[in-house]
Design an enzyme around this catalytic site. Structure first.
Site, PDB file in Angstrom:
ATOM      1  N   ASP A   1      -2.189 -12.653  -3.362  1.00 33.38           N
ATOM      2  CA  ASP A   1      -0.768 -12.741  -3.668  1.00 33.38           C
ATOM      3  C   ASP A   1       0.104 -12.381  -2.456  1.00 33.38           C
ATOM      4  O   ASP A   1       0.985 -11.540  -2.548  1.00 33.38           O
ATOM      5  CB  ASP A   1      -0.496 -11.784  -4.848  1.00 33.38           C
ATOM      6  CG  ASP A   1       0.936 -11.829  -5.330  1.00 33.38           C
ATOM      7  OD1 ASP A   1       1.528 -12.913  -5.325  1.00 33.38           O
ATOM      8  OD2 ASP A   1       1.461 -10.759  -5.705  1.00 33.38           O
TER       9      ASP A   1
ATOM     10  N   GLU B   1      -9.833  -5.916  -6.048  1.00 34.93           N
ATOM     11  CA  GLU B   1      -9.901  -6.736  -7.263  1.00 34.93           C
ATOM     12  C   GLU B   1     -10.731  -8.008  -7.131  1.00 34.93           C
ATOM     13  O   GLU B   1     -10.244  -9.106  -7.430  1.00 34.93           O
ATOM     14  CB  GLU B   1      -8.491  -7.103  -7.727  1.00 34.93           C
ATOM     15  CG  GLU B   1      -7.695  -5.932  -8.242  1.00 34.93           C
ATOM     16  CD  GLU B   1      -6.396  -6.372  -8.950  1.00 34.93           C
ATOM     17  OE1 GLU B   1      -6.202  -7.579  -9.159  1.00 34.93           O
ATOM     18  OE2 GLU B   1      -5.596  -5.499  -9.296  1.00 34.93           O
TER      19      GLU B   1
ATOM     20  N   TYR C   1      -1.149  -3.071 -14.632  1.00 33.76           N
ATOM     21  CA  TYR C   1       0.223  -3.586 -14.768  1.00 33.76           C
ATOM     22  C   TYR C   1       0.622  -3.647 -16.231  1.00 33.76           C
ATOM     23  O   TYR C   1       1.025  -4.684 -16.744  1.00 33.76           O
ATOM     24  CB  TYR C   1       0.323  -4.958 -14.072  1.00 33.76           C
ATOM     25  CG  TYR C   1       0.302  -4.794 -12.560  1.00 33.76           C
ATOM     26  CD1 TYR C   1       1.473  -4.515 -11.863  1.00 33.76           C
ATOM     27  CD2 TYR C   1      -0.893  -4.863 -11.851  1.00 33.76           C
ATOM     28  CE1 TYR C   1       1.462  -4.313 -10.492  1.00 33.76           C
ATOM     29  CE2 TYR C   1      -0.912  -4.663 -10.479  1.00 33.76           C
ATOM     30  CZ  TYR C   1       0.268  -4.395  -9.811  1.00 33.76           C
ATOM     31  OH  TYR C   1       0.262  -4.189  -8.454  1.00 33.76           O
TER      32      TYR C   1
ATOM     33  N   GLU D   1      -2.508   0.919  -7.796  1.00 40.89           N
ATOM     34  CA  GLU D   1      -1.359   0.002  -7.915  1.00 40.89           C
ATOM     35  C   GLU D   1      -0.762   0.159  -9.296  1.00 40.89           C
ATOM     36  O   GLU D   1      -1.500   0.287 -10.282  1.00 40.89           O
ATOM     37  CB  GLU D   1      -1.775  -1.479  -7.783  1.00 40.89           C
ATOM     38  CG  GLU D   1      -2.079  -1.943  -6.390  1.00 40.89           C
ATOM     39  CD  GLU D   1      -2.434  -3.425  -6.312  1.00 40.89           C
ATOM     40  OE1 GLU D   1      -1.966  -4.222  -7.163  1.00 40.89           O
ATOM     41  OE2 GLU D   1      -3.196  -3.778  -5.399  1.00 40.89           O
TER      42      GLU D   1
HETATM   43  C1  GCB Z   1      -2.462  -6.970  -7.860  1.00 37.33           C
HETATM   44  C2  GCB Z   1      -2.880  -7.285  -6.481  1.00 37.33           C
HETATM   45  C3  GCB Z   1      -1.708  -7.437  -5.526  1.00 37.33           C
HETATM   46  C4  GCB Z   1      -0.587  -8.227  -6.204  1.00 37.33           C
HETATM   47  C5  GCB Z   1      -0.129  -7.450  -7.428  1.00 37.33           C
HETATM   48  C6  GCB Z   1       0.963  -8.193  -8.192  1.00 37.33           C
HETATM   49  O1  GCB Z   1      -3.241  -6.526  -8.672  1.00 37.33           O
HETATM   50  O2  GCB Z   1      -3.801  -6.362  -5.970  1.00 37.33           O
HETATM   51  O3  GCB Z   1      -2.144  -8.076  -4.364  1.00 37.33           O
HETATM   52  O4  GCB Z   1       0.476  -8.494  -5.353  1.00 37.33           O
HETATM   53  O5  GCB Z   1      -1.207  -7.261  -8.293  1.00 37.33           O
HETATM   54  O6  GCB Z   1       2.139  -7.947  -7.955  1.00 37.33           O
HETATM   55  O7  GCB Z   1       0.623  -9.052  -8.995  1.00 37.33           O
END
Ligand code: GCB
Length: 643
Positions: free
Chosen positions: A200, A441, A494, A530
């Site tokens: 990403d 990941e 997330y 994260e």
């Molecule tokens: C993740 C990734 C990261 C992305 C992020 C997102 O899990 O490790 O590279 O930018 O999510 O914002 O989706």
């Protein structure tokens, strides 16, 4: 607290390096010294993208034989013109410039002239005066060539350096990618293809960092490896030095404190320096005098007139991990920090000093004590600043977006192992680096992935037994993939963003379950590596709605209340995703890039930055080692430094 793993990392001293590395040469950061000169080839380069259908015209017409025409600054080429076809270009681009060499470099046969490229993304081929000198795969790590013979053959005092760089990614590159040919001629022109990636961030390409020419004597200090330990109040600096060019040499090693006093000295290529009453290297906000650096001066002499000098900054510190704690100098360390990217307007991933200093000032302002180099190795200058300012680093290799079945075969594994070797060789001496991350990941659904990561993690541990190793997973992925082999569990999640959209009320329950499940299965310290939400700066909504600054703030606060419970137990860190907004590929999921930054791409704070700032300073004042509170006016200016 059972110190399950701690002992082995701190005690192994000079074992690190020579035993495990299969690479040639030490790749010491080029520094000037009485025996070494340096010439940075920054500024304008000539440039040409090969738009030919097969992208091979440059090779067929041998563009390296005569000067190219267009002029461009180094850095990523994608965002500096108005041409869409260059922004999205996939294939070979050609860079070229002349360098004028001091006469001594070309006439003194006891001078070794090196050409070093700090980063060329992704695959690079290099010629000097039309003669092929080196090739390298991988965009974030340096490589070099000895060009002495080429420049010392005649009266020549200039040399023409040509670098062809290809940004094509395949299932076996790191990161992986693939070229997809679109064969339906009712929809696409003949030969149409796109580069497909599963990570990403925008695949910026070109000469991202400096190219330098430097000299050493022909008998020279090739590599230095330092590990440190502490016994009572005695700092121990174990060193191992390799010399190339001659078997007959002497080595003198002196350790100087910040005032220039010699605190220990030794001779020989391997040994231990003992520093009674040592000033330890402490992270920022953990101690009133963080980031204490000694200088290790190495002097090599031969029986002839030749000598070589190299000075390495050294921080004395220990790192250890127990079942529930991450220890620095024997004290519990809590990562309150960020994930970053090398990314900014116009420059893309191009190195830029003012940007770097701004970022470090923002880290100090925020009260951040750490970051992860998501998702690739950052420039050496970044790590030098971390050493200097006490910012702790989880050093990640470019193992991101590994999802294709072909990317788990032997070819990919061998390359991944080689990249880890290059990374450890480059960064092993930085006190700021406290842990290696081998991947982010990777897909957990594929069978060979287990073997792949077991091998990768154990190889990395053998390369450097002095630091823990991690592998960053997603909370929704298979817990058995990497977690059984790592020392610290790094988990991304997330909640209320990629699922349960808009339902902030479920975050606390889901996060608690996440921590409890991972800990119950593995009994290892956990870092929330994260978490975050997108916010478009200036969008405001009450009640909070996704993409507003209020939603980002509220999401963070929900996470924080669980972190506060679990950090009393086994959660040892929280790293926000992301420090700043950054560019990505164009997709309907992204609004001109990823907006999960707490700062905009131009480094302006969003509301979430103030929430984190309150929090990080509060945690710092709870966990500091000395009983004074740290003034929040700290800024970098109070610690001047030179390299
Ligand atoms: C993740 C990734 C990261 C992305 C992020 C997102 O899990 O490790 O590279 O930018 O999510 O914002 O989706």
């Amino acid at each position: 607290m059972s110190p399950k793993l701690s002992a082995c990392w701190v005690a192994l001293g000079p074992l690190l390096c020579s035993c495990a590395l299969a690479l040639q040469g030490g790749m010491l950061f080029p520094r000037e010294s009485p025996s070494r000169e340096l010439k940075a080839l920054d500024g304008l380069w000539r440039f040409r993208a090969d738009f030919s259908e097969n992208r091979r015209q440059g090779f067929e017409q041998q563009w390296y034989r005569q000067p190219l025409r267009e002029v461009r600054a180094p850095g990523a080429f994608n965002d500096i013109t108005q041409e869409a076809r260059l922004r999205n270009f996939v294939g070979w681009v050609w860079y070229e410039r002349e360098a004028i060499l001091p006469q001594r470099w070309t006439q003194d046969s006891e001078t070794r002239v090196m050409l070093r490229i700090n980063s060329a993304h992704y695959y690079a081929v290099v010629w000097v005066n039309g003669i092929h000198v080196v090739e390298h795969e991988g965009g974030h790590l340096p490589f070099e060539a000895d060009i002495s013979k080429l420049v010392q053959t005649g009266p020549l005092t200039t040399c023409r350096i040509t670098i062809a760089i290809n940004n094509t990614l395949t299932p076996h590159t790191l990161p992986p990618g693939s070229i997809i040919y679109k064969a339906d001629t009712s929809m696409y022109p003949k030969g149409y293809f796109v580069q497909d990636i599963s990570f990403d961030f925008f695949n910026y390409a070109g000469l991202h960092r400096s190219v330098v020419l430097y000299t050493t004597p022909t008998t020279y200090i090739d590599d230095i490896t330092v590990t440190t330990n502490v016994e009572q109040d005695i700092g121990l600096v174990n060193y191992w030095i390799s010399v190339q060019g001659n078997e007959h040499f002497e080595l003198e090693v002196r350790l100087l404190d910040e005032d220039g006093n010699v605190v220990a000295e030794e001779t020989g290529h391997q040994g231990q320096l003992r520093v009674p009453g040592a000033n330890l290297w402490w992270p920022y906000l953990m101690h009133e005098h963080p980031a204490y650096l000694y200088s290790l001066e190495v002097r090599m002499t031969t029986t002839g007139p030749m000598s070589d000098f190299y000075t390495l900054p050294v921080g004395i510190r220990t790192v250890a991990v127990t079942e529930s704690k991450f220890l620095i100098n024997g004290k519990p360390f809590y990562f309150h920090g960020v994930n970053k990217h090398e990314d900014s307007d116009i420059r893309g991933k191009g190195f830029d000093w003012p940007l770097l200093m701004k970022d470090f000032n923002l880290l100090y302002w925020l009260g951040a004590n750490s970051f992860r180099t998501s998702h690739y190795p950052y420039s050496e200058e970044v790590l030098q600043l971390c050493d200097r300012y006490g910012i702790v680093v989880i050093d990640e290799c470019p193992g991101v977006g590994i999802v294709l079945p072909q990317s788990f075969g032997n070819e990919s594994l061998q390359h991944h192992l080689a990249v880890m070797e290059e990374l450890v060789r480059r960064d092993k001496n930085h006190p700021a680096v406290v842990m290696w991350s081998v991947a982010n990941e990777p897909s957990s659904a594929l069978k060979p992935a287990g073997y792949y990561f077991k091998t990768l993690i154990s190889h990395t541990r053998a390369l450097d037994p002095t630091r823990p190793v991690t592998f960053v997973t997603n909370t929704r992925y298979d817990a058995d993939l990497g977690a059984p082999y790592v020392d610290v569990i790094c988990v991304n999640s997330y909640f209320s963003w990629y699922h349960d959209y808009g339902h902030l009320e479920v975050i606390q329950l889901q996060l608690k379950s996440q921590f409890e499940n991972w800990y119950k299965t593995h009994q290892k310290p956990i870092i929330q590596s994260e978490y975050g939400a997108e916010a478009i700066t200036g969008f405001h909504e009450d009640p909070p709605i996704m993409f507003s600054e209020e939603y980002q703030k509220a999401l963070l606060e929900n996470y924080h209340s669980v972190f506060d419970q679990k950090r009393k137990e086994y959660v040892v860190g929280e790293l926000i995703w992301n420090f700043a907004d950054f560019m990505t590929n164009q997709t309907p999921l992204r609004v001109i890039g990823n907006k999960k930054g707490i700062f905009t791409r131009q480094r302006h704070p969003k509301s979430a930055a103030f929430i984190l700032r309150e929090r990080y300073w509060r945690i710092a004042n709870e966990t500091r080692q000395h009983h004074h509170s740290v003034p929040r006016t700290q800024c970098l200016g109070s610690r001047p430094f030179t390299f």
